[in-house]
Structure formats: C-alpha cells, structure tokens
Design a protein around this motif. Structure first.
Motif, PDB file in Angstrom:
ATOM      1  N   ARG A  84       0.815  -1.213   0.000  1.00  0.00           N
ATOM      2  CA  ARG A  84       0.000   0.000   0.000  1.00  0.00           C
ATOM      3  C   ARG A  84       0.851   1.265   0.000  1.00  0.00           C
ATOM      4  O   ARG A  84       0.605   2.195  -0.758  1.00  0.00           O
ATOM      5  CB  ARG A  84      -0.942  -0.011   1.205  1.00  0.00           C
ATOM      6  N   LYS A  85       1.869   1.318   0.854  1.00  0.00           N
ATOM      7  CA  LYS A  85       2.694   2.523   0.973  1.00  0.00           C
ATOM      8  C   LYS A  85       3.474   2.781  -0.316  1.00  0.00           C
ATOM      9  O   LYS A  85       3.587   3.921  -0.778  1.00  0.00           O
ATOM     10  CB  LYS A  85       3.665   2.361   2.147  1.00  0.00           C
ATOM     11  N   ILE A  86       4.023   1.715  -0.904  1.00  0.00           N
ATOM     12  CA  ILE A  86       4.795   1.858  -2.140  1.00  0.00           C
ATOM     13  C   ILE A  86       3.899   2.368  -3.275  1.00  0.00           C
ATOM     14  O   ILE A  86       4.285   3.251  -4.050  1.00  0.00           O
ATOM     15  CB  ILE A  86       5.446   0.518  -2.542  1.00  0.00           C
ATOM     16  N   TRP A  87       2.677   1.823  -3.366  1.00  0.00           N
ATOM     17  CA  TRP A  87       1.762   2.248  -4.416  1.00  0.00           C
ATOM     18  C   TRP A  87       1.379   3.714  -4.240  1.00  0.00           C
ATOM     19  O   TRP A  87       1.228   4.445  -5.211  1.00  0.00           O
ATOM     20  CB  TRP A  87       0.515   1.359  -4.412  1.00  0.00           C
ATOM     21  N   GLN A  88       1.265   4.178  -3.010  1.00  0.00           N
ATOM     22  CA  GLN A  88       0.983   5.595  -2.762  1.00  0.00           C
ATOM     23  C   GLN A  88       2.120   6.467  -3.306  1.00  0.00           C
ATOM     24  O   GLN A  88       1.880   7.478  -3.971  1.00  0.00           O
ATOM     25  CB  GLN A  88       0.836   5.851  -1.238  1.00  0.00           C
ATOM     26  N   TYR A  89       3.361   6.067  -3.024  1.00  0.00           N
ATOM     27  CA  TYR A  89       4.509   6.840  -3.509  1.00  0.00           C
ATOM     28  C   TYR A  89       4.598   6.818  -5.035  1.00  0.00           C
ATOM     29  O   TYR A  89       4.959   7.819  -5.659  1.00  0.00           O
ATOM     30  CB  TYR A  89       5.808   6.310  -2.892  1.00  0.00           C
ATOM     31  N   ILE A  90       4.290   5.668  -5.642  1.00  0.00           N
ATOM     32  CA  ILE A  90       4.315   5.565  -7.100  1.00  0.00           C
ATOM     33  C   ILE A  90       3.303   6.534  -7.713  1.00  0.00           C
ATOM     34  O   ILE A  90       3.608   7.239  -8.685  1.00  0.00           O
ATOM     35  CB  ILE A  90       4.021   4.112  -7.553  1.00  0.00           C
ATOM     36  N   GLN A  91       2.112   6.603  -7.138  1.00  0.00           N
ATOM     37  CA  GLN A  91       1.101   7.525  -7.644  1.00  0.00           C
ATOM     38  C   GLN A  91       1.554   8.978  -7.514  1.00  0.00           C
ATOM     39  O   GLN A  91       1.341   9.789  -8.425  1.00  0.00           O
ATOM     40  CB  GLN A  91      -0.211   7.337  -6.867  1.00  0.00           C
ATOM     41  N   LEU A  92       2.186   9.303  -6.396  1.00  0.00           N
ATOM     42  CA  LEU A  92       2.658  10.675  -6.189  1.00  0.00           C
ATOM     43  C   LEU A  92       3.725  11.046  -7.214  1.00  0.00           C
ATOM     44  O   LEU A  92       3.697  12.135  -7.804  1.00  0.00           O
ATOM     45  CB  LEU A  92       3.200  10.840  -4.770  1.00  0.00           C
ATOM     46  N   VAL A  93       4.660  10.127  -7.462  1.00  0.00           N
ATOM     47  CA  VAL A  93       5.721  10.381  -8.440  1.00  0.00           C
ATOM     48  C   VAL A  93       5.129  10.542  -9.843  1.00  0.00           C
ATOM     49  O   VAL A  93       5.509  11.453 -10.592  1.00  0.00           O
ATOM     50  CB  VAL A  93       6.765   9.241  -8.421  1.00  0.00           C
ATOM     51  N   LEU A  94       4.185   9.678 -10.210  1.00  0.00           N
ATOM     52  CA  LEU A  94       3.550   9.769 -11.530  1.00  0.00           C
ATOM     53  C   LEU A  94       2.788  11.080 -11.688  1.00  0.00           C
ATOM     54  O   LEU A  94       2.815  11.701 -12.758  1.00  0.00           O
ATOM     55  CB  LEU A  94       2.615   8.582 -11.751  1.00  0.00           C
ATOM     56  N   ALA A  95       2.123  11.522 -10.634  1.00  0.00           N
ATOM     57  CA  ALA A  95       1.388  12.788 -10.682  1.00  0.00           C
ATOM     58  C   ALA A  95       2.343  13.960 -10.892  1.00  0.00           C
ATOM     59  O   ALA A  95       2.090  14.852 -11.715  1.00  0.00           O
ATOM     60  CB  ALA A  95       0.594  12.982  -9.394  1.00  0.00           C
ATOM     61  N   LEU A  96       3.455  13.958 -10.179  1.00  0.00           N
ATOM     62  CA  LEU A  96       4.429  15.046 -10.305  1.00  0.00           C
ATOM     63  C   LEU A  96       5.098  15.034 -11.676  1.00  0.00           C
ATOM     64  O   LEU A  96       5.355  16.095 -12.262  1.00  0.00           O
ATOM     65  CB  LEU A  96       5.482  14.941  -9.195  1.00  0.00           C
ATOM     66  N   LEU A  97       5.376  13.846 -12.220  1.00  0.00           N
ATOM     67  CA  LEU A  97       5.952  13.748 -13.560  1.00  0.00           C
ATOM     68  C   LEU A  97       4.989  14.280 -14.619  1.00  0.00           C
ATOM     69  O   LEU A  97       5.398  14.973 -15.556  1.00  0.00           O
ATOM     70  CB  LEU A  97       6.327  12.293 -13.873  1.00  0.00           C
ATOM     71  N   ALA A  98       3.708  13.959 -14.475  1.00  0.00           N
ATOM     72  CA  ALA A  98       2.709  14.453 -15.420  1.00  0.00           C
ATOM     73  C   ALA A  98       2.625  15.972 -15.379  1.00  0.00           C
ATOM     74  O   ALA A  98       2.573  16.637 -16.415  1.00  0.00           O
ATOM     75  CB  ALA A  98       1.346  13.832 -15.111  1.00  0.00           C
ATOM     76  N   LEU A  99       2.661  16.543 -14.165  1.00  0.00           N
ATOM     77  CA  LEU A  99       2.633  17.999 -14.033  1.00  0.00           C
ATOM     78  C   LEU A  99       3.886  18.634 -14.618  1.00  0.00           C
ATOM     79  O   LEU A  99       3.829  19.651 -15.299  1.00  0.00           O
ATOM     80  CB  LEU A  99       2.484  18.392 -12.558  1.00  0.00           C
ATOM     81  N   PHE A 100       5.040  18.026 -14.352  1.00  0.00           N
ATOM     82  CA  PHE A 100       6.302  18.546 -14.868  1.00  0.00           C
ATOM     83  C   PHE A 100       6.294  18.541 -16.390  1.00  0.00           C
ATOM     84  O   PHE A 100       6.721  19.510 -17.040  1.00  0.00           O
ATOM     85  CB  PHE A 100       7.470  17.716 -14.337  1.00  0.00           C
ATOM     86  N   ASP A 101       5.778  17.462 -16.961  1.00  0.00           N
ATOM     87  CA  ASP A 101       5.684  17.373 -18.422  1.00  0.00           C
ATOM     88  C   ASP A 101       4.785  18.473 -18.973  1.00  0.00           C
ATOM     89  O   ASP A 101       5.107  19.125 -19.967  1.00  0.00           O
ATOM     90  CB  ASP A 101       5.147  15.998 -18.815  1.00  0.00           C
ATOM     91  N   LEU A 102       3.663  18.689 -18.314  1.00  0.00           N
ATOM     92  CA  LEU A 102       2.719  19.710 -18.778  1.00  0.00           C
ATOM     93  C   LEU A 102       3.284  21.113 -18.600  1.00  0.00           C
ATOM     94  O   LEU A 102       3.135  21.974 -19.461  1.00  0.00           O
ATOM     95  CB  LEU A 102       1.401  19.584 -18.016  1.00  0.00           C
ATOM     96  N   PHE A 103       3.966  21.345 -17.472  1.00  0.00           N
ATOM     97  CA  PHE A 103       4.516  22.670 -17.180  1.00  0.00           C
ATOM     98  C   PHE A 103       5.642  23.055 -18.136  1.00  0.00           C
ATOM     99  O   PHE A 103       5.681  24.162 -18.660  1.00  0.00           O
ATOM    100  CB  PHE A 103       5.075  22.724 -15.750  1.00  0.00           C
ATOM    101  N   LEU A 104       6.580  22.128 -18.364  1.00  0.00           N
ATOM    102  CA  LEU A 104       7.831  22.523 -19.013  1.00  0.00           C
ATOM    103  C   LEU A 104       8.188  21.789 -20.296  1.00  0.00           C
ATOM    104  O   LEU A 104       8.500  22.412 -21.305  1.00  0.00           O
ATOM    105  CB  LEU A 104       8.986  22.369 -18.012  1.00  0.00           C
ATOM    106  N   ILE A 105       8.153  20.476 -20.239  1.00  0.00           N
ATOM    107  CA  ILE A 105       8.753  19.703 -21.337  1.00  0.00           C
ATOM    108  C   ILE A 105       8.096  19.996 -22.673  1.00  0.00           C
ATOM    109  O   ILE A 105       8.772  20.191 -23.682  1.00  0.00           O
ATOM    110  CB  ILE A 105       8.706  18.190 -21.016  1.00  0.00           C
TER     111      ILE A 105
END
Length: 199
Positions: A84-105
């Motif tokens: 459960r804890k690992i899956w929570q962190y994976i979701q957080l990382v994926l969310a931040l990557l998606a935002l980073f892609d939208l913001f800058l890349i």
C-alpha cells in the motif's frame, strides 16, 4: 465491504453527465462573452450554440467516466501488485511527472507552444487537484490525499493528451473545464455512494 450497484452507478452516471454539460455551457458562453468568436444573428443562434455546448459536455462527461473507471481498475491492480505505501509513492511520483511534463517539457520540445499557456493550464490543474484532495481528506481520511491528487493530475492530464496535441487554447479550455468538473465530482462522490453491503 462496499458495493457499487446499478442504482448508484446510474445516479453517478447521469449526475456526471449533467455536471459535464453545465461545465461545457459555462466555458463556452464565457469564451463567447470574452472573444465573441461566434456571431449570433438572433436568439435562435444563441440557443443552438448552447445546445451544441450541452451535447459536447455530455460527450466529455462520458469520456471522463471512462477515465475514472480505468483509474479505479488501475488503483485496484496497484494495490494488488505493490504494498500500500509503495503504491501511494508511485502515484505521487507519476502525478508530479505528469505535471512537470505539462509545465515545461512540451514547451521546450515543441517551440511553437506557448510557455505561458502551458504554465496556466498546469497551474489550474494543480490548484484544482489540491482543492479536491483537501475536500476528499476532510470527508474521508488522510490516506485519500495521494490517490485523489494523482487522479486529478495524472489521469486528467492523460485524458487531455488528444486536445493538447491540437495546440489551440480555446479547444483546450472547452474540454478542461467540464473534464475537471466531472473528475472532481466523481472522486468526491465515490465515498458517498459506496455503502457497506447489507447483511
């Protein structure tokens, strides 16, 4: 154990359709008021335009619901594969990557894109996600924050990929407003319509 029966799913479906339709009408009329892009010759043209927006919102709401149920399946599988804890962190990382892609890349890779438009879009989605996650936690518990944030950022951005490729800001706004409204409504409504199974 919680269940989602036909009656509750039917309620969720049609209320989400209504939310999407009203969101599309609001976004379309606001754009029309600002830019006046569509010339109206009379009240009939105005009502026809509003009806088209309403129908468009219905389509967006159905698209949103497909993304929502895909997320529920993904979340179920994630909890089955990862702790459960690992899956929570994976979701957080994926969310931040998606935002980073939208913001800058996208802006740096595609020179024709407007950095300001991407920043405004990303910031709007981020603010909406933070607000929805706050209300979700308030109504449930702290463990709901990351899944809600992931759904409102990562899944929403994935759902927007098609319109983002068009690169037209008005088209993006037409889908972002009803889509975010539908996604927010569904994730905030889910814990209310799920109830313990009788017996």
């Amino acid at each position: 154990m919680s269940v989602l029966n036909i009656k509750t799913w039917f309620h969720l479906f049609w209320t989400t359709v209504l939310i999407g339709s009203l969101g599309a009408v609001a976004a379309g009329l606001a754009l029309q008021g600002i830019s006046g892009a569509v010339p109206f010759k009379g009240i009939t043209d105005f009502l026809l335009y509003a009806l088209i927006l309403f129908g468009y919102g219905m389509l967006v709401s159905v698209y949103s619901q497909l993304g929502f149920f895909a997320y529920l399946i993904l979340n179920y599988m994630g909890f089955g594969v990862f702790p459960r804890k690992i899956w929570q962190y994976i979701q957080l990382v994926l969310a931040l990557l998606a935002l980073f892609d939208l913001f800058l890349i996208r802006s740096f890779v595609g020179g024709e894109r407007s950095l300001t438009a991407d920043l405004l879009l990303g910031l709007s989605i981020l603010i909406a996600a933070l607000a929805v996650a706050h209300f979700k936690v308030r109504d449930t518990n702290a463990s709901a924050w990351i899944p809600t944030f992931f759904f409102m950022t990562g899944i929403t951005i994935v759902e927007l990929i098609g319109v983002l490729r068009i690169g037209v800001d008005n088209a993006t706004l037409f889908i972002v407003v009803p889509l975010v409204a539908c996604n927010a409504f569904q994730i905030l409504r889910l814990h209310r319509i799920l109830r313990p199974a009788a017996g």
